[in-house]
Design a protein around this motif. Structure first.
Motif, PDB file in Angstrom:
ATOM      1  N   LEU A   1     -19.682 -12.121 -22.585  1.00  9.89           N
ATOM      2  CA  LEU A   1     -20.814 -12.459 -23.425  1.00  9.89           C
ATOM      3  C   LEU A   1     -21.750 -11.732 -23.715  1.00  9.89           C
ATOM      4  N   GLY A   2     -22.017 -10.791 -23.007  1.00  9.56           N
ATOM      5  CA  GLY A   2     -23.197  -9.885 -22.988  1.00  9.56           C
ATOM      6  C   GLY A   2     -24.315 -10.124 -22.239  1.00  9.56           C
ATOM      7  N   THR A   3     -24.904 -11.388 -22.181  1.00  7.56           N
ATOM      8  CA  THR A   3     -26.157 -11.864 -21.551  1.00  7.56           C
ATOM      9  C   THR A   3     -25.538 -13.039 -20.912  1.00  7.56           C
ATOM     10  N   PRO A   4     -26.530 -13.293 -19.672  1.00  6.38           N
ATOM     11  CA  PRO A   4     -27.103 -12.334 -18.922  1.00  6.38           C
ATOM     12  C   PRO A   4     -26.621 -11.451 -18.327  1.00  6.38           C
ATOM     13  N   GLY A   5     -27.037 -10.309 -18.122  1.00  2.00           N
ATOM     14  CA  GLY A   5     -26.616  -9.078 -17.706  1.00  2.00           C
ATOM     15  C   GLY A   5     -26.018  -9.263 -16.465  1.00  2.00           C
ATOM     16  N   GLY A   6     -25.083  -8.345 -16.097  1.00  3.63           N
ATOM     17  CA  GLY A   6     -24.545  -8.544 -14.835  1.00  3.63           C
ATOM     18  C   GLY A   6     -23.032  -7.945 -14.861  1.00  3.63           C
ATOM     19  N   HIS A   7     -22.244  -8.133 -13.730  1.00  3.36           N
ATOM     20  CA  HIS A   7     -20.920  -7.515 -13.512  1.00  3.36           C
ATOM     21  C   HIS A   7     -19.848  -8.391 -13.109  1.00  3.36           C
TER      22      HIS A   7
ATOM     23  N   SER B   1     -24.117  -7.168 -25.324  1.00  2.43           N
ATOM     24  CA  SER B   1     -22.848  -7.377 -26.368  1.00  2.43           C
ATOM     25  C   SER B   1     -21.700  -8.122 -26.195  1.00  2.43           C
ATOM     26  N   GLU B   2     -21.167  -8.975 -26.971  1.00  5.41           N
ATOM     27  CA  GLU B   2     -19.926  -9.605 -26.764  1.00  5.41           C
ATOM     28  C   GLU B   2     -18.746  -8.705 -26.972  1.00  5.41           C
ATOM     29  N   VAL B   3     -18.063  -8.504 -25.627  1.00  2.86           N
ATOM     30  CA  VAL B   3     -16.625  -7.838 -25.684  1.00  2.86           C
ATOM     31  C   VAL B   3     -15.462  -8.624 -25.373  1.00  2.86           C
ATOM     32  N   GLU B   4     -14.359  -8.519 -26.066  1.00  2.00           N
ATOM     33  CA  GLU B   4     -13.068  -9.280 -25.652  1.00  2.00           C
ATOM     34  C   GLU B   4     -12.269  -8.142 -24.961  1.00  2.00           C
TER      35      GLU B   4
END
Length: 234
Positions: free
Chosen positions: A64-70, A214-217
């Motif tokens: 989803l892009g936020t909050p930042g993380g891994h 940024s949202e990434v699929e």
């Protein structure tokens, strides 16, 4: 004698079974949940109401892009070919695949020690050094003045890719292939060879996907063991 033969056959069977398992490609994402992964999201430590930035939606793995993380694999890997198929769902943005990841939050209390293969739109295939380092040809051209190179803080950590204009338009699926073998890392984006690093300071570790604004699929995250690198034009 018979008992010893039986034990030997059992041992051989276990060895062959393990070898067969290692020799096969496998998906790191089952399409249903985040089994095999764990998230490291600093904001979730501070705020119990912070949302989890990695979800499953319509069979896709979504950052989803936020909050930042891994999102980090539970297992560590070495000598592999990783294929990731991804797209920015709404607008161009930033994300990345981290290889050989280890110590969490090693940079800016956010990024794990690793080599990042950039996915940011118009920069996919760049290397970013995160407390680890890697070498490419024409280093000063692609990284900047040598005296400013480094792996932390405000040092020059970005190493530009070799080829431009390889990403698909927003909404279309991109394919990134990363090969890691020994101290080398090679990258292709949409079947175009874009980067090759050597003398990497690490040769194994976790694999991580980013939430970086940024949202990434993701529809495919597949790993295959390798014993040699694909030719650069392959």
């Amino acid at each position: 004698m018979k008992r010893n033969l039986t034990k030997s056959l059992i041992a051989l069977s276990l060895i062959l079974s393990s070898a067969a398992s290692f020799a096969q490609s496998k998906s790191l994402f089952n399409g249903k949940d985040l089994t095999g992964w764990h998230a490291d999201v600093p904001e979730m430590d501070k705020d119990s109401n912070a949302r989890m930035p990695f979800i499953i939606r319509n069979g896709l793995l979504v950052s989803l892009g936020t909050p930042g993380g891994h999102l980090i694999t539970d297992a560590t890997y070495k000598n592999y070919r990783l294929e990731v198929q991804y797209r920015f769902a709404a607008k161009p943005g930033n994300c990345g695949v981290l290889v050989h990841a280890s110590t969490p939050r090693a940079l800016y209390d956010m990024f794990p020690k690793s080599i990042e293969v950039q996915m940011q739109h118009t920069m996919a295939g760049d290397f970013w050094c995160i407390q680890e380092d890697i070498t490419v040809p024409d280093m000063e051209t692609r990284r900047g003045p040598k005296e400013n190179w480094g792996v932390n803080g405000d040092k020059l950590r970005r190493i530009k890719r070799l080829v431009q204009d390889v990403e698909k338009p927003v909404g279309e699926w991109n394919k990134m292939v990363i090969e890691c073998l020994g101290d080398q890392v090679k990258v292709w984006v949409n079947d175009v060879f874009v980067n090759h690093g050597t003398n990497c300071t690490v040769s194994s570790g976790n694999i991580a996907l980013q939430a970086e604004g940024s949202e990434v699929e993701f529809r495919k995250v597949v790993l295959e063991p390798i014993k040699k690198l694909t030719p650069s034009k392959g």
